[in-house]
Design an enzyme around this catalytic site. Structure first.
Site, mmCIF file in Angstrom:
data_model
loop_
_atom_site.group_PDB
_atom_site.id
_atom_site.type_symbol
_atom_site.label_atom_id
_atom_site.label_comp_id
_atom_site.label_asym_id
_atom_site.label_seq_id
_atom_site.Cartn_x
_atom_site.Cartn_y
_atom_site.Cartn_z
ATOM 1 N N CYS A 176 0.878 -1.156 -0.257
ATOM 2 C CA CYS A 176 0.195 0.152 0.026
ATOM 3 C C CYS A 176 1.084 0.896 0.229
ATOM 4 O O CYS A 176 1.729 1.283 1.153
ATOM 5 C CB CYS A 176 -1.335 -0.109 0.734
ATOM 6 S SG CYS A 176 -1.905 1.406 1.954
ATOM 7 N N CYS A 195 0.271 3.972 2.921
ATOM 8 C CA CYS A 195 0.504 3.287 3.798
ATOM 9 C C CYS A 195 2.084 3.436 4.450
ATOM 10 O O CYS A 195 2.408 3.624 5.361
ATOM 11 C CB CYS A 195 0.497 1.716 4.119
ATOM 12 S SG CYS A 195 -1.254 1.227 3.947
#
Length: 240
Positions: free
Chosen positions: A162, A165
């Site tokens: 991600c 993230c």
């Protein structure tokens, strides 16, 4: 092979930012379809990544992406079986590591210097503030058992794949290391089929939960908004 063909064909639909509205009324605005899977679509925006299942989408969207219920069921069963095998493998690995660790310590002589500090356990990042720990890699976990009562606990649901993230995680870790009143707990969801995703109904990442000193959830931030996280942390410091 059918599943692979299905996914390849659907990549042709991946193009520009658009809006999606699920049957329940929730809207995903200005998002891109980053990946099409037999049971749903993965949407990406500037703030995070979300998985939306075809069963939640209107029929016209299902038709657009050639949704097939039988294929979706077979794919879900395959993913579940893979996850069970992965968790079994990880459990066996943890068991072997525990055995080796116990064997090592039982064979050691008593420490000559009782004041010597033991090295930090795996998954712990040393720093000025509270410990930063990864408390799950896809497996179910009881967050309440990992809260740093008396301090503010920040729980970061993330995945290595991600992008948002990877953007916010270092900032969360820096914040925790710099402030002794903040403890950071990280949960790697691994993928959308893991037990922890189902346990906490995670639909978008990054997702950051902030708990006050008494262990009560003060707020949840979905997306890489560090300022919103800091706002909830400040609130958590004074709310309990």
């Amino acid at each position: 092979m059918k599943t692979l063909t299905f996914v390849i064909l659907c990549f042709a639909s991946v193009a520009f930012a658009e809006d999606f509205k699920v049957i329940s009324g929730k809207e995903y605005k200005n998002v891109k379809v980053s990946r099409v899977e037999p049971d749903g679509i993965v949407l990406i925006s500037k703030s995070g990544i979300s998985k939306v299942y075809f069963t939640e989408l209107p029929k016209e969207v299902q038709d657009r992406f050639n949704y097939d219920a039988a294929q979706a069921a077979a794919y879900s069963a395959e993913q579940t079986a893979s996850q069970v095998a992965f968790q079994t493998q990880q459990a066996e690995l943890r068991r072997k590591l525990a055995e080796e660790k116990n064997r090592y310590w039982t064979e050691q002589e008593p420490a000559k210097n009782p004041q010597a500090k033991e090295p930090a356990p795996p998954g712990v990042v040393a720093g000025r503030g509270q410990q930063v720990k990864v408390i799950s890699h896809g497996a179910s976990v009881d967050i309440t058992k990992h809260l740093a009562l008396g301090n503010v606990t920040v729980v970061d649901f993330y995945a290595d794949w991600c992008g948002p993230c990877r953007h916010i995680s270092p900032r969360l870790e820096q914040m925790a290391r710099a402030d002794p009143e903040i403890a950071l707990r990280k949960i790697d969801i691994v993928n959308w089929k893991t037990a922890v995703v189902k346990q906490y109904n995670i639909r978008s990442i990054p997702q950051i939960n902030i708990y006050n000193r008494g262990g009560r959830l003060v707020g949840t931030v979905v997306g890489a908004d560090i300022q919103e996280v800091k706002r909830y942390v400040a609130q958590a410091k004074t709310s309990g």
